[in-house]
Design a protein around this motif. Structure first.
Motif, short mmCIF file in Angstrom:
data_model
loop_
_atom_site.label_atom_id
_atom_site.label_comp_id
_atom_site.label_asym_id
_atom_site.label_seq_id
_atom_site.Cartn_x
_atom_site.Cartn_y
_atom_site.Cartn_z
N PRO A 1 0.91 -1.37 -0.04
CA PRO A 1 0.06 -0.01 -0.17
C PRO A 1 0.79 1.36 0.09
O PRO A 1 0.27 2.39 -0.22
N HIS A 2 2.21 1.20 0.31
CA HIS A 2 3.14 2.30 0.25
C HIS A 2 3.73 2.55 -0.89
O HIS A 2 4.80 3.22 -0.77
N LYS A 3 3.62 1.59 -1.92
CA LYS A 3 4.63 1.74 -3.09
C LYS A 3 3.43 1.72 -4.24
O LYS A 3 2.62 0.71 -4.41
N HIS A 4 3.54 2.30 -5.26
CA HIS A 4 2.85 2.53 -6.53
C HIS A 4 3.63 2.42 -7.70
O HIS A 4 4.56 3.23 -7.98
N HIS A 5 3.57 1.30 -8.41
CA HIS A 5 4.70 1.04 -9.74
C HIS A 5 3.72 1.83 -10.63
O HIS A 5 3.10 1.06 -11.64
N VAL A 6 4.31 3.04 -11.25
CA VAL A 6 3.40 3.60 -11.96
C VAL A 6 3.58 3.08 -13.32
O VAL A 6 2.82 3.43 -14.46
N ASP A 7 4.76 2.24 -13.60
CA ASP A 7 4.92 1.90 -14.93
C ASP A 7 3.96 0.88 -15.41
O ASP A 7 3.96 0.58 -16.60
N ILE A 8 3.29 0.43 -14.75
CA ILE A 8 1.99 -0.36 -14.98
C ILE A 8 1.14 0.40 -15.86
O ILE A 8 0.25 -0.26 -16.67
N LEU A 9 1.03 1.58 -15.63
CA LEU A 9 -0.02 2.50 -16.36
C LEU A 9 0.77 2.84 -17.74
O LEU A 9 0.14 3.76 -18.40
N ALA A 10 1.83 2.09 -18.23
CA ALA A 10 2.42 2.58 -19.28
C ALA A 10 1.54 2.73 -20.43
O ALA A 10 1.57 3.34 -21.44
N PRO A 11 0.45 1.71 -20.85
CA PRO A 11 -0.29 1.68 -22.06
C PRO A 11 -1.27 3.02 -21.83
O PRO A 11 -1.22 3.60 -23.07
N LEU A 12 -1.63 3.47 -20.81
CA LEU A 12 -2.20 4.84 -20.42
C LEU A 12 -1.32 5.95 -21.14
O LEU A 12 -1.68 6.81 -22.17
N TYR A 13 -0.19 6.25 -20.51
CA TYR A 13 0.48 7.30 -20.62
C TYR A 13 1.44 7.48 -21.80
O TYR A 13 1.91 8.51 -22.07
N GLN A 14 1.80 6.20 -22.46
CA GLN A 14 2.34 6.12 -23.80
C GLN A 14 1.39 6.34 -24.86
O GLN A 14 1.83 6.88 -25.94
N CYS A 15 0.15 5.67 -24.82
CA CYS A 15 -0.74 5.75 -26.18
C CYS A 15 -1.73 7.01 -25.87
O CYS A 15 -2.10 7.47 -26.80
N CYS A 16 -1.71 7.69 -24.28
CA CYS A 16 -2.78 8.64 -24.37
C CYS A 16 -3.99 8.38 -25.07
O CYS A 16 -4.54 9.27 -25.58
N MET A 17 -4.63 7.24 -24.68
CA MET A 17 -6.02 6.98 -25.42
C MET A 17 -6.86 6.48 -24.11
O MET A 17 -6.36 5.73 -23.36
N LEU A 18 -8.02 6.74 -24.12
CA LEU A 18 -9.14 6.25 -23.08
C LEU A 18 -10.58 6.34 -23.54
O LEU A 18 -10.90 7.17 -24.06
N ARG A 19 -11.02 5.07 -23.53
CA ARG A 19 -12.48 5.16 -23.61
C ARG A 19 -13.21 6.35 -22.62
O ARG A 19 -13.01 6.63 -21.46
N LYS A 20 -14.17 7.03 -23.36
CA LYS A 20 -15.05 8.11 -22.43
C LYS A 20 -15.67 7.69 -21.52
O LYS A 20 -15.59 8.10 -20.41
N LYS A 21 -16.20 6.47 -21.83
CA LYS A 21 -16.95 6.07 -20.57
C LYS A 21 -16.10 5.48 -19.30
O LYS A 21 -16.48 5.49 -18.18
N THR A 22 -14.94 4.93 -19.90
CA THR A 22 -14.03 4.56 -18.68
C THR A 22 -13.63 5.97 -17.82
O THR A 22 -13.50 5.83 -16.69
N TRP A 23 -13.34 7.24 -18.49
CA TRP A 23 -12.98 8.41 -17.99
C TRP A 23 -14.22 8.92 -17.06
O TRP A 23 -13.66 9.34 -15.93
N LYS A 24 -15.41 8.67 -17.75
CA LYS A 24 -16.28 9.17 -16.93
C LYS A 24 -16.62 8.70 -15.50
O LYS A 24 -16.90 9.07 -14.66
#
Length: 215
Positions: free
Chosen positions: A137-160
């Motif tokens: 709980p005290h550590k967050h591996h941000v690189d797991i989000l690489a598909p998000l911040y490298q592609c910068c794409m997201l479903r509108k319904k997911t974001w909402k």
């Protein structure tokens, strides 16, 4: 552990059993399994585990584009190339890509960093072998989000949906689950809210770079 698991366990599994402080422990057989990191029963001989289902259906197993090398001295291409998503876009459809970004967000919440393969049943992408259960709980591996911040794409319904969970609403919803305190610590609830903030930050990064695309 000793009444329901040990009596029916295979010899292969029991070969990985040991006793620590009068508690039965098992470390199992897998890529990460080690005698140095066993899973032990609590003082009441209980063990919290996962439910495993047998699916009587066939599905296709494919390598994840964001698979890790699992070698300390060698990084994967996505870990070194911030424009890596261009390569991915040339090999999979936009629909499949946003599905994988949804899964990356899910994996980030639970800190599952080894989504090395993904499974498809029909035309649906499945979430199997999720591994970690909220992680440290005290550590967050941000690189797991690489598909998000490298592609910068997201479903509108997911974001909402993510926006509706701000202001600690996500942890508040989880607290309403029966017996939540028996398997989820306060630190983990706080970590989930913190991870949601980091997902927001990844989207804001994409917006700042004028790359964010909502589909």
């Amino acid at each position: 552990m000793n009444k329901e698991i040990v009596p029916v366990a295979s010899k292969r599994l029991m070969d990985t059993a040991l006793t620590i402080n009068n508690r039965t422990c098992i470390y199992g057989r897998c890529y990460y399994c080690s005698k140095r990191d066993p899973l032990c029963a609590d003082q009441n001989d209980n063990l919290i585990g996962a439910v495993i289902f047998n699916l009587r259906s066939s599905f296709k197993i494919l390598r994840s584009p964001w698979m890790r090398t699992y070698k300390k001295d060698k990084k994967a291409q996505w870990e070194q190339d911030n424009s890596y998503c261009r390569t991915v876009r040339g090999s999979i459809s936009k629909k499949r890509l946003v599905e994988m970004i949804d899964i990356a967000i899910f994996d980030f919440f639970i800190q599952n960093g080894d989504r090395h393969h993904y499974e498809i049943m029909g035309d649906k992408l499945l979430l199997l072998d999720n591994g970690k259960g909220l992680g440290n709980p005290h550590k967050h591996h941000v690189d797991i989000l690489a598909p998000l911040y490298q592609c910068c794409m997201l479903r509108k319904k997911t974001w909402k949906k993510l926006l509706t969970l701000s202001g600690q609403k996500l942890s508040s919803y989880l607290k309403q689950m029966p017996d939540i305190n028996n398997f989820l610590a306060k630190d983990h609830l706080e970590a989930i809210d913190n991870r949601l903030s980091l997902i927001y930050a990844a989207v804001e990064y994409c917006k700042t770079e004028n790359k964010m695309i909502f589909i």
